[in-house]
Design a protein around this motif. Structure first.
Motif, short mmCIF file in Angstrom:
data_model
loop_
_atom_site.label_atom_id
_atom_site.label_comp_id
_atom_site.label_asym_id
_atom_site.label_seq_id
_atom_site.Cartn_x
_atom_site.Cartn_y
_atom_site.Cartn_z
N THR A 36 36.96 49.65 29.17
CA THR A 36 37.45 50.94 29.94
C THR A 36 38.79 51.06 30.39
N GLY A 37 39.73 50.02 30.20
CA GLY A 37 40.81 50.04 30.63
C GLY A 37 41.25 50.00 32.13
N PHE A 38 40.09 49.40 32.78
CA PHE A 38 40.48 49.26 34.36
C PHE A 38 41.66 48.49 34.72
N GLN A 39 42.47 48.81 35.55
CA GLN A 39 43.57 48.07 36.04
C GLN A 39 43.45 47.82 37.47
N HIS A 40 43.34 46.42 37.95
CA HIS A 40 42.87 45.77 39.18
C HIS A 40 44.15 46.00 40.10
N VAL A 41 43.75 46.69 41.40
CA VAL A 41 44.70 46.45 42.54
C VAL A 41 43.66 45.97 43.37
N ILE A 42 44.05 44.48 43.81
CA ILE A 42 43.00 43.85 44.60
C ILE A 42 43.34 44.02 46.05
N VAL A 43 42.56 44.32 46.89
CA VAL A 43 42.75 44.48 48.50
C VAL A 43 41.29 43.93 49.16
N PRO A 44 41.82 43.27 50.26
CA PRO A 44 40.60 42.80 51.15
C PRO A 44 39.42 43.72 51.35
N GLN A 45 38.11 43.43 51.49
CA GLN A 45 37.05 44.64 51.74
C GLN A 45 37.65 44.88 52.92
N ILE A 70 30.84 49.83 40.36
CA ILE A 70 30.46 51.08 41.17
C ILE A 70 30.91 52.27 40.51
N PHE A 71 30.14 53.18 40.12
CA PHE A 71 30.28 54.15 39.40
C PHE A 71 29.94 55.51 40.10
N CYS A 72 30.49 56.59 39.88
CA CYS A 72 30.30 57.79 40.28
C CYS A 72 28.97 58.52 39.57
N THR A 73 28.01 58.72 40.05
CA THR A 73 26.65 59.27 39.31
C THR A 73 26.95 60.51 38.73
N GLN A 74 28.01 61.31 39.00
CA GLN A 74 28.26 62.73 38.49
C GLN A 74 29.20 62.50 37.25
N CYS A 75 30.07 61.96 37.42
CA CYS A 75 31.21 61.79 36.12
C CYS A 75 31.13 60.53 35.50
N GLY A 76 30.72 59.67 36.02
CA GLY A 76 30.57 57.95 35.65
C GLY A 76 31.70 57.22 35.63
N VAL A 77 32.84 57.82 36.45
CA VAL A 77 34.13 56.98 36.58
C VAL A 77 33.86 55.89 37.54
N LYS A 78 34.48 54.75 37.14
CA LYS A 78 34.47 53.31 38.08
C LYS A 78 35.80 53.48 38.74
N SER A 79 35.88 53.90 40.10
CA SER A 79 37.12 53.74 40.77
C SER A 79 37.50 52.57 41.36
N PHE A 80 36.42 51.76 41.82
CA PHE A 80 36.28 50.39 42.25
C PHE A 80 35.34 49.57 42.04
N LEU A 81 35.62 48.22 42.29
CA LEU A 81 34.33 47.27 41.97
C LEU A 81 34.81 46.19 42.89
N THR A 82 33.50 45.21 43.10
CA THR A 82 33.82 43.94 43.67
C THR A 82 33.89 42.83 42.69
N PRO A 83 35.23 42.30 42.92
CA PRO A 83 35.29 41.21 41.44
C PRO A 83 34.26 40.08 41.58
N ARG A 84 33.87 39.63 40.31
CA ARG A 84 33.15 38.36 40.38
C ARG A 84 33.87 37.22 41.02
N GLY A 85 35.08 36.97 40.85
CA GLY A 85 35.56 35.70 41.56
C GLY A 85 36.15 35.73 42.99
N ARG A 86 36.02 37.17 43.36
CA ARG A 86 36.56 37.42 44.68
C ARG A 86 35.49 38.47 45.70
N PRO A 87 34.34 37.91 45.89
CA PRO A 87 33.36 38.72 46.82
C PRO A 87 33.85 39.34 48.11
N ASP A 88 34.91 38.74 48.60
CA ASP A 88 35.53 39.29 49.74
C ASP A 88 36.72 40.17 49.43
N ALA A 89 36.88 40.69 48.35
CA ALA A 89 37.62 41.78 48.14
C ALA A 89 37.07 42.86 47.29
#
Length: 113
Positions: A36-45, A70-89
């Motif tokens: 998907t070409g996701f480019q991660h910018v990590i921030v604290p939750q 986490i995806f938009c149900t309308q357009c399907g774009v994933k704007s953000f996610l909770t990373p596997r190795g960083r559940p606090d981020a």
């Protein structure tokens, strides 16, 4: 520094506080991020907030089930996610930030976020 962004259709919007100065953008090599070409910018939750469209999202998990994609149900774009190795981020997709976000980014390749 406050950044804002969202999905393609605009139904889901978020904001986050990102540290001032150079920001590492992680290019993850896992199967879904590579596809998907996701480019991660990590921030604290605690620095992340969904502004609009929380009810308009759906979550996808695979493999260990730790990461929450986490995806938009309308357009399907994933704007953000909770990373596997960083559940606090939260990981913001650089490509989903509003134009003129002002971040000074450095790209870093990683095997997995």
């Amino acid at each position: 520094m406050k950044v804002e962004g969202g999905c393609h259709c605009g139904l889901v919007r978020f904001e986050a506080e990102v540290a001032d100065g150079p920001v590492e953008v992680l290019a993850c090599g896992c199967s879904i991020c590579a596809m998907t070409g996701f480019q991660h910018v990590i921030v604290p939750q605690s620095a992340f907030r969904i502004v609009e469209g929380r009810r308009e999202t759906t979550t996808y998990r695979f493999g260990s089930g730790s990461a929450r994609h986490i995806f938009c149900t309308q357009c399907g774009v994933k704007s953000f996610l909770t990373p596997r190795g960083r559940p606090d981020a939260m990981s913001l997709n650089l490509r989903c930030l509003d134009e003129g976000h002002g971040l000074d980014v450095t790209n870093v390749a990683v095997d997995q976020v």
